[in-house]
Write a protein that holds these residues in place. Sequence first.
Motif, PDB file in Angstrom:
ATOM      1  N   LEU A   1      -7.273  -2.229  -8.017  1.00  0.00           N
ATOM      2  CA  LEU A   1      -8.028  -1.109  -8.575  1.00  0.00           C
ATOM      3  C   LEU A   1      -8.419  -0.088  -7.509  1.00  0.00           C
ATOM      4  CD1 LEU A   1     -10.424  -3.119 -10.950  1.00  0.00           C
ATOM      5  CD2 LEU A   1      -8.229  -2.033 -11.514  1.00  0.00           C
ATOM      6  N   THR A   2      -8.323  -0.485  -6.231  1.00  0.00           N
ATOM      7  CA  THR A   2      -8.728   0.409  -5.138  1.00  0.00           C
ATOM      8  C   THR A   2      -7.563   1.222  -4.575  1.00  0.00           C
ATOM      9  OG1 THR A   2      -8.312  -1.173  -3.326  1.00  0.00           O
ATOM     10  CG2 THR A   2     -10.423  -1.355  -4.495  1.00  0.00           C
ATOM     11  N   LEU A   3      -6.346   0.953  -5.021  1.00  0.00           N
ATOM     12  CA  LEU A   3      -5.172   1.520  -4.367  1.00  0.00           C
ATOM     13  C   LEU A   3      -5.031   3.027  -4.535  1.00  0.00           C
ATOM     14  CD1 LEU A   3      -2.507  -1.253  -5.111  1.00  0.00           C
ATOM     15  CD2 LEU A   3      -3.872  -0.910  -3.046  1.00  0.00           C
ATOM     16  N   SER A   4      -5.754   3.608  -5.449  1.00  0.00           N
ATOM     17  CA  SER A   4      -5.649   5.052  -5.655  1.00  0.00           C
ATOM     18  C   SER A   4      -6.525   5.848  -4.687  1.00  0.00           C
ATOM     19  CB  SER A   4      -6.029   5.407  -7.091  1.00  0.00           C
ATOM     20  OG  SER A   4      -7.361   4.999  -7.364  1.00  0.00           O
ATOM     21  N   THR A   5      -7.426   5.182  -3.977  1.00  0.00           N
ATOM     22  CA  THR A   5      -8.338   5.849  -3.041  1.00  0.00           C
ATOM     23  C   THR A   5      -8.271   5.155  -1.691  1.00  0.00           C
ATOM     24  OG1 THR A   5      -9.824   6.311  -4.896  1.00  0.00           O
ATOM     25  CG2 THR A   5     -10.708   6.611  -2.674  1.00  0.00           C
ATOM     26  N   LEU A   6      -7.883   5.892  -0.644  1.00  0.00           N
ATOM     27  CA  LEU A   6      -7.630   5.279   0.653  1.00  0.00           C
ATOM     28  C   LEU A   6      -8.847   4.551   1.211  1.00  0.00           C
ATOM     29  CD1 LEU A   6      -5.904   4.736   3.118  1.00  0.00           C
ATOM     30  CD2 LEU A   6      -6.528   7.008   3.993  1.00  0.00           C
ATOM     31  N   TRP A   7     -10.001   5.235   1.253  1.00  0.00           N
ATOM     32  CA  TRP A   7     -11.156   4.607   1.884  1.00  0.00           C
ATOM     33  C   TRP A   7     -11.601   3.363   1.115  1.00  0.00           C
ATOM     34  CZ3 TRP A   7     -15.799   3.647  -0.438  1.00  0.00           C
ATOM     35  CH2 TRP A   7     -16.106   4.337  -1.610  1.00  0.00           C
ATOM     36  N   LEU A   8     -11.461   3.390  -0.214  1.00  0.00           N
ATOM     37  CA  LEU A   8     -11.844   2.238  -1.017  1.00  0.00           C
ATOM     38  C   LEU A   8     -10.878   1.077  -0.779  1.00  0.00           C
ATOM     39  CD1 LEU A   8     -14.059   1.581  -3.047  1.00  0.00           C
ATOM     40  CD2 LEU A   8     -12.503   2.270  -4.887  1.00  0.00           C
ATOM     41  N   ALA A   9      -9.588   1.406  -0.632  1.00  0.00           N
ATOM     42  CA  ALA A   9      -8.595   0.367  -0.346  1.00  0.00           C
ATOM     43  C   ALA A   9      -8.845  -0.263   1.023  1.00  0.00           C
ATOM     44  CB  ALA A   9      -7.185   0.956  -0.406  1.00  0.00           C
ATOM     45  N   LEU A  10      -9.241   0.565   1.999  1.00  0.00           N
ATOM     46  CA  LEU A  10      -9.513   0.030   3.334  1.00  0.00           C
ATOM     47  C   LEU A  10     -10.737  -0.871   3.332  1.00  0.00           C
ATOM     48  CD1 LEU A  10      -8.762   3.151   5.579  1.00  0.00           C
ATOM     49  CD2 LEU A  10      -7.300   1.168   5.116  1.00  0.00           C
ATOM     50  N   VAL A  11     -11.762  -0.478   2.586  1.00  0.00           N
ATOM     51  CA  VAL A  11     -12.948  -1.336   2.469  1.00  0.00           C
ATOM     52  C   VAL A  11     -12.580  -2.652   1.789  1.00  0.00           C
ATOM     53  CG1 VAL A  11     -15.213  -1.590   1.368  1.00  0.00           C
ATOM     54  CG2 VAL A  11     -14.594   0.569   2.475  1.00  0.00           C
ATOM     55  N   GLY A  12     -11.793  -2.540   0.714  1.00  0.00           N
ATOM     56  CA  GLY A  12     -11.349  -3.747   0.023  1.00  0.00           C
ATOM     57  C   GLY A  12     -10.524  -4.646   0.931  1.00  0.00           C
ATOM     58  N   GLY A  13      -9.643  -4.037   1.746  1.00  0.00           N
ATOM     59  CA  GLY A  13      -8.835  -4.811   2.681  1.00  0.00           C
ATOM     60  C   GLY A  13      -9.679  -5.499   3.736  1.00  0.00           C
TER      61      GLY A  13
ATOM     62  N   LEU B   1       0.835  -1.203   0.000  1.00  0.00           N
ATOM     63  CA  LEU B   1       0.000   0.000   0.000  1.00  0.00           C
ATOM     64  C   LEU B   1       0.871   1.254   0.000  1.00  0.00           C
ATOM     65  CD1 LEU B   1      -2.798  -1.027   2.536  1.00  0.00           C
ATOM     66  CD2 LEU B   1      -3.101  -0.591   0.093  1.00  0.00           C
ATOM     67  N   ILE B   2       1.934   1.215   0.781  1.00  0.00           N
ATOM     68  CA  ILE B   2       2.853   2.357   0.846  1.00  0.00           C
ATOM     69  C   ILE B   2       3.557   2.538  -0.497  1.00  0.00           C
ATOM     70  CG2 ILE B   2       4.941   3.254   1.941  1.00  0.00           C
ATOM     71  CD1 ILE B   2       4.011   1.766   4.500  1.00  0.00           C
ATOM     72  N   GLU B   3       3.982   1.420  -1.107  1.00  0.00           N
ATOM     73  CA  GLU B   3       4.655   1.504  -2.403  1.00  0.00           C
ATOM     74  C   GLU B   3       3.723   2.021  -3.495  1.00  0.00           C
ATOM     75  OE1 GLU B   3       6.480  -2.128  -3.488  1.00  0.00           O
ATOM     76  OE2 GLU B   3       8.002  -2.049  -1.915  1.00  0.00           O
ATOM     77  N   ALA B   4       2.402   1.807  -3.283  1.00  0.00           N
ATOM     78  CA  ALA B   4       1.427   2.294  -4.260  1.00  0.00           C
ATOM     79  C   ALA B   4       1.161   3.783  -4.103  1.00  0.00           C
ATOM     80  CB  ALA B   4       0.122   1.517  -4.125  1.00  0.00           C
ATOM     81  N   GLY B   5       1.815   4.429  -3.112  1.00  0.00           N
ATOM     82  CA  GLY B   5       1.692   5.869  -2.961  1.00  0.00           C
ATOM     83  C   GLY B   5       1.017   6.340  -1.702  1.00  0.00           C
ATOM     84  N   MET B   6       0.591   5.410  -0.829  1.00  0.00           N
ATOM     85  CA  MET B   6      -0.076   5.831   0.399  1.00  0.00           C
ATOM     86  C   MET B   6       0.952   6.125   1.481  1.00  0.00           C
ATOM     87  SD  MET B   6      -3.447   3.398   0.589  1.00  0.00           S
ATOM     88  CE  MET B   6      -4.612   3.357  -0.789  1.00  0.00           C
ATOM     89  N   SER B   7       0.501   6.821   2.525  1.00  0.00           N
ATOM     90  CA  SER B   7       1.402   7.204   3.602  1.00  0.00           C
ATOM     91  C   SER B   7       1.733   6.006   4.482  1.00  0.00           C
ATOM     92  CB  SER B   7       0.749   8.294   4.463  1.00  0.00           C
ATOM     93  OG  SER B   7      -0.392   7.772   5.135  1.00  0.00           O
TER      94      SER B   7
ATOM     95  N   GLY C   1      -0.628   2.674   5.423  1.00  0.00           N
ATOM     96  CA  GLY C   1      -0.228   1.285   5.259  1.00  0.00           C
ATOM     97  C   GLY C   1      -0.454   0.476   6.517  1.00  0.00           C
ATOM     98  N   LEU C   2      -0.098   1.052   7.672  1.00  0.00           N
ATOM     99  CA  LEU C   2      -0.306   0.363   8.943  1.00  0.00           C
ATOM    100  C   LEU C   2      -1.792   0.199   9.245  1.00  0.00           C
ATOM    101  CD1 LEU C   2       2.456   2.107  11.117  1.00  0.00           C
ATOM    102  CD2 LEU C   2       2.529  -0.176  10.081  1.00  0.00           C
ATOM    103  N   THR C   3      -2.572   1.215   8.920  1.00  0.00           N
ATOM    104  CA  THR C   3      -4.023   1.114   9.100  1.00  0.00           C
ATOM    105  C   THR C   3      -4.595  -0.015   8.259  1.00  0.00           C
ATOM    106  OG1 THR C   3      -4.180   3.484   9.533  1.00  0.00           O
ATOM    107  CG2 THR C   3      -6.217   2.336   8.929  1.00  0.00           C
ATOM    108  N   GLY C   4      -4.057  -0.169   7.052  1.00  0.00           N
ATOM    109  CA  GLY C   4      -4.496  -1.262   6.188  1.00  0.00           C
ATOM    110  C   GLY C   4      -4.250  -2.618   6.826  1.00  0.00           C
ATOM    111  N   GLY C   5      -3.115  -2.779   7.511  1.00  0.00           N
ATOM    112  CA  GLY C   5      -2.828  -4.033   8.204  1.00  0.00           C
ATOM    113  C   GLY C   5      -3.807  -4.311   9.326  1.00  0.00           C
ATOM    114  N   LEU C   6      -4.154  -3.284  10.088  1.00  0.00           N
ATOM    115  CA  LEU C   6      -5.130  -3.444  11.171  1.00  0.00           C
ATOM    116  C   LEU C   6      -6.512  -3.798  10.627  1.00  0.00           C
ATOM    117  CD1 LEU C   6      -4.120  -0.439  13.476  1.00  0.00           C
ATOM    118  CD2 LEU C   6      -3.681  -2.877  13.864  1.00  0.00           C
ATOM    119  N   VAL C   7      -6.870  -3.174   9.510  1.00  0.00           N
ATOM    120  CA  VAL C   7      -8.172  -3.452   8.893  1.00  0.00           C
ATOM    121  C   VAL C   7      -8.242  -4.906   8.436  1.00  0.00           C
ATOM    122  CG1 VAL C   7      -9.578  -2.988   6.851  1.00  0.00           C
ATOM    123  CG2 VAL C   7      -8.702  -1.094   8.219  1.00  0.00           C
TER     124      VAL C   7
END
Length: 456
Positions: A337-349, A280-286, A290-296
């Motif tokens: 496809l969700t990696l460009s939008t944080l909230w969408l990536a979190l929902v996907g995760g 997630l971080i490599e895709a451009g997120m902070s 990225g850590l939030t994505g792991g918790l999700v």
Amino acid sequence: MTEKNSLETGVERMSSFHWTAIGICVVLNMIDGFDILVMSYTANSVRAEWNITSSQLGLLLSSGLLGMAIGALFIAPWGDRIGRRKLVLLCISIATVGMTLSGFSQNAVELGVLRLVTGLGIGGLLSCTNVLASEYSSPRWRGLAVSLQTTGFTLGATLGGLASVLMIDHLGWRSVFFVGAGLSASCLIVVIWRLPESVDFLVTDGSADALRRLNVLNRRMGLQPLTAMPERQSSAVEGGGRFTALLSGPYRRSTLTVWLMFLVMLFVYYFVTSWSPRLLIEAGMSQNSGLTGGLVLSAGGVLGTLLFGSASTRFSIERVLFAAIFSTAVLLVLFPLTLSTLWLALVGGLLMGMCISGGIAVLLAAAALTYPASIRATGVGNAVGVGRTAAIASPLVVGTLIDAGWTPTQLYLAAGGVVVVAAVAALTIHPGRRNENEAATSSTTRLDTLGPSHAH
């Protein structure tokens, strides 16, 4: 004709006796989640104190997982020989000794060996508690019961991580191991006091003391005592060993299919949980995103095991298994496809974590239903052990692919394609069903021969 107990008839209501046994399995898994991930919590402190390299730290992190694989393959099968309860006591004792001595270790080699020992106990214990949860639940509630005890591992790991931060800050990293050892030791008392032996094992055991032990359980469940042992069905191990029986005629196809699904699902689980934050971080997120994505992902895992476990109380376990695995494949393909939008990536995760963990939980329940009681611990232990080899290999394989220039999109697409194979495999197994070839080795001896039914 012996009247069936309601645990195997259509009533399928369970008493406090059965839920207590399942609850103990959940608690044991919570302690295991804490014990096996304690190295992750203490890694930075250990590295700072001993000034070890990243590769040495990696070996410390992997040694527990290696021990779990060995324990599942070679210790869990003893549950079919000495009984589920005795094996649980043995494995808790091994884990307690390993955790205690880990707290006293003086270098990375000592700690690595002791983490391997701890993993041996946990690997055998996790497989055995899965079998016990399955055997002490009715057909309707079996998927949920196994899912609950699977959730215990995640909850223990999460709560243990939060507690470890406080312990390390105030008492040092060794205190985390000592607390884990104390919790494991306390479980020994609980198991001795309240955890019953599996009825399935006692019926197939045929020892001189089995009738007395069955009648002790009958009294606790409100059943009439037996005057003689129920007629034993033909053992699946006659003419060969238990491992050989897994690959014999009636079970070979199911065994290989279950192994395939465990290999795929555990490989993908550790790929997603280990690498998604970084990708997630490599895709451009902070960094925080990225850590939030792991918790999700972790939160989704807890929800998923409960959701799909509950679904198995209303639908056949093979349908729920296919739904979870196929949904995992779809979400893996769509996730890039969700990696460009944080909230969408979190929902996907969140959804991805739900389906992967839910699929593994239902797969554990299906594995327990695939085999008769005489080889059930062997079957589940070997399936989990085979899957653990993929868990160990997953971070290494993915890391190699990243170094070779693979993008996050390519990795997730490849993972989705592999999971499709497991989804197709899920359509070919029919756990718990009998056919003419398996009539002599029923997978559900259970309580239906143990006397008249009672009101749960």
